[in-house]
Design a protein around this motif. Structure first.
Motif, mmCIF file in Angstrom:
data_model
loop_
_atom_site.group_PDB
_atom_site.id
_atom_site.type_symbol
_atom_site.label_atom_id
_atom_site.label_comp_id
_atom_site.label_asym_id
_atom_site.label_seq_id
_atom_site.Cartn_x
_atom_site.Cartn_y
_atom_site.Cartn_z
ATOM 1 N N LEU A 123 0.867 -1.174 0.000
ATOM 2 C CA LEU A 123 0.000 0.000 0.000
ATOM 3 C C LEU A 123 0.902 1.222 0.000
ATOM 4 O O LEU A 123 1.789 1.337 0.841
ATOM 5 N N TRP A 124 0.676 2.124 -0.933
ATOM 6 C CA TRP A 124 1.502 3.315 -1.009
ATOM 7 C C TRP A 124 0.649 4.499 -1.422
ATOM 8 O O TRP A 124 -0.451 4.348 -1.931
ATOM 9 N N ARG A 125 1.172 5.679 -1.159
ATOM 10 C CA ARG A 125 0.500 6.899 -1.593
ATOM 11 C C ARG A 125 1.540 7.976 -1.847
ATOM 12 O O ARG A 125 2.677 7.895 -1.389
ATOM 13 N N ILE A 126 1.112 9.005 -2.550
ATOM 14 C CA ILE A 126 2.006 10.109 -2.902
ATOM 15 C C ILE A 126 2.009 11.093 -1.739
ATOM 16 O O ILE A 126 0.975 11.673 -1.405
ATOM 17 N N ALA A 127 3.160 11.275 -1.115
ATOM 18 C CA ALA A 127 3.267 12.210 0.002
ATOM 19 C C ALA A 127 3.671 13.601 -0.491
ATOM 20 O O ALA A 127 3.144 14.605 -0.032
ATOM 21 N N ASP A 128 4.622 13.664 -1.419
ATOM 22 C CA ASP A 128 5.088 14.933 -1.975
ATOM 23 C C ASP A 128 4.887 14.876 -3.490
ATOM 24 O O ASP A 128 5.650 14.236 -4.202
ATOM 25 N N VAL A 129 3.843 15.515 -3.963
ATOM 26 C CA VAL A 129 3.476 15.395 -5.373
ATOM 27 C C VAL A 129 4.529 16.027 -6.296
ATOM 28 O O VAL A 129 4.752 15.541 -7.398
ATOM 29 N N ARG A 130 5.205 17.055 -5.849
ATOM 30 C CA ARG A 130 6.266 17.664 -6.676
ATOM 31 C C ARG A 130 7.420 16.684 -6.874
ATOM 32 O O ARG A 130 7.894 16.467 -7.978
ATOM 33 N N GLN A 131 7.873 16.065 -5.775
ATOM 34 C CA GLN A 131 8.961 15.099 -5.866
ATOM 35 C C GLN A 131 8.551 13.871 -6.678
ATOM 36 O O GLN A 131 9.340 13.334 -7.455
ATOM 37 N N TYR A 132 7.298 13.449 -6.520
ATOM 38 C CA TYR A 132 6.772 12.329 -7.297
ATOM 39 C C TYR A 132 6.828 12.644 -8.789
ATOM 40 O O TYR A 132 7.275 11.829 -9.586
ATOM 41 N N TYR A 133 6.380 13.835 -9.172
ATOM 42 C CA TYR A 133 6.380 14.192 -10.583
ATOM 43 C C TYR A 133 7.811 14.284 -11.124
ATOM 44 O O TYR A 133 8.091 13.836 -12.236
ATOM 45 N N ILE A 134 8.716 14.841 -10.368
ATOM 46 C CA ILE A 134 10.111 14.960 -10.804
ATOM 47 C C ILE A 134 10.742 13.573 -10.972
ATOM 48 O O ILE A 134 11.472 13.319 -11.930
ATOM 49 N N ALA A 135 10.420 12.644 -10.054
ATOM 50 C CA ALA A 135 11.035 11.319 -10.080
ATOM 51 C C ALA A 135 10.530 10.442 -11.229
ATOM 52 O O ALA A 135 11.318 9.746 -11.871
ATOM 53 N N VAL A 136 9.214 10.466 -11.486
ATOM 54 C CA VAL A 136 8.663 9.547 -12.492
ATOM 55 C C VAL A 136 7.869 10.260 -13.584
ATOM 56 O O VAL A 136 7.150 9.614 -14.350
ATOM 57 N N GLN A 137 7.981 11.575 -13.685
ATOM 58 C CA GLN A 137 7.278 12.386 -14.679
ATOM 59 C C GLN A 137 5.763 12.146 -14.647
ATOM 60 O O GLN A 137 5.086 12.206 -15.660
ATOM 61 N N GLY A 138 5.239 11.822 -13.470
ATOM 62 C CA GLY A 138 3.802 11.643 -13.302
ATOM 63 C C GLY A 138 3.267 10.327 -13.820
ATOM 64 O O GLY A 138 2.058 10.117 -13.841
ATOM 65 N N ASP A 139 4.134 9.412 -14.214
ATOM 66 C CA ASP A 139 3.707 8.119 -14.758
ATOM 67 C C ASP A 139 3.541 7.118 -13.614
ATOM 68 O O ASP A 139 4.525 6.682 -13.016
ATOM 69 N N GLU A 140 2.296 6.744 -13.321
ATOM 70 C CA GLU A 140 2.033 5.836 -12.206
ATOM 71 C C GLU A 140 2.622 4.453 -12.455
ATOM 72 O O GLU A 140 3.093 3.795 -11.524
ATOM 73 N N GLU A 141 2.623 4.018 -13.689
ATOM 74 C CA GLU A 141 3.195 2.701 -14.004
ATOM 75 C C GLU A 141 4.711 2.693 -13.754
ATOM 76 O O GLU A 141 5.260 1.715 -13.264
ATOM 77 N N ALA A 142 5.384 3.773 -14.065
ATOM 78 C CA ALA A 142 6.827 3.864 -13.779
ATOM 79 C C ALA A 142 7.061 3.843 -12.271
ATOM 80 O O ALA A 142 8.014 3.223 -11.793
#
Length: 157
Positions: A123-142
């Motif tokens: 079970l996971w969730r996005i805590a920091d959406v900016r860091q998430y987008y930078i890390a995987v370019q917003g691709d949930e599958e990545a």
């Protein structure tokens, strides 16, 4: 001035022939009204621009506003927001718990050389959406692939 004969035979001073009083009144009214076609087109154009300028953020989502590809604003709260059409765009990301299920059983050998079959759910969730987008370019599958690799590498140790 020519007189028009009504169907029942009486002459009328209020004729619709050119130059008559009714004709003059209709001509004045027509000249005073704004052209409705142009007004309607302007209203439709304004509504289209406004519909592209307004966006809502649901309480289960994060929103990132971009301007020419650059992150300019993070919207973590639900609400109604505005953007500049054609110059800015918005992407939404889920803030709820997400799941990662292992599709196949992994075989792991322990330090005592005992083979194990491991199946996992994360079970996971996005805590920091900016860091998430930078890390995987917003691709949930990545993000799922990276998380799966991290879990598997920790199981292999």
């Amino acid at each position: 001035m020519p007189k028009e004969i009504l169907p029942f035979g009486e002459p009328s001073d209020f004729s619709l022939v050119q130059g008559g009083p009714i004709f003059q009144m209709l001509l004045r009214l027509r000249l005073q009204k704004p052209p409705t076609g142009l007004l309607a087109r302007r209203i439709v154009a304004i509504l289209l621009v406004l519909s592209q300028a307004i966006y809502t953020v649901d309480q289960t989502k994060y929103a990132i506003k971009f301007q020419l590809g650059e992150i300019i604003e993070i919207k973590p709260d639900a609400g109604l927001y505005f953007k500049v059409p054609l110059l800015q765009n918005v992407r939404f990301f889920d803030r709820r718990n997400l799941t990662l299920e292992n599709s196949e059983v992994d075989r792991v050998v322990t330090s005592e050389k005992t083979p194990l079959e491991v199946d996992f759910i994360v079970l996971w969730r996005i805590a920091d959406v900016r860091q998430y987008y930078i890390a995987v370019q917003g691709d949930e599958e990545a993000a799922r692939r990276r998380l799966s690799q991290t879990v598997r590498s920790n199981l292999a140790e």
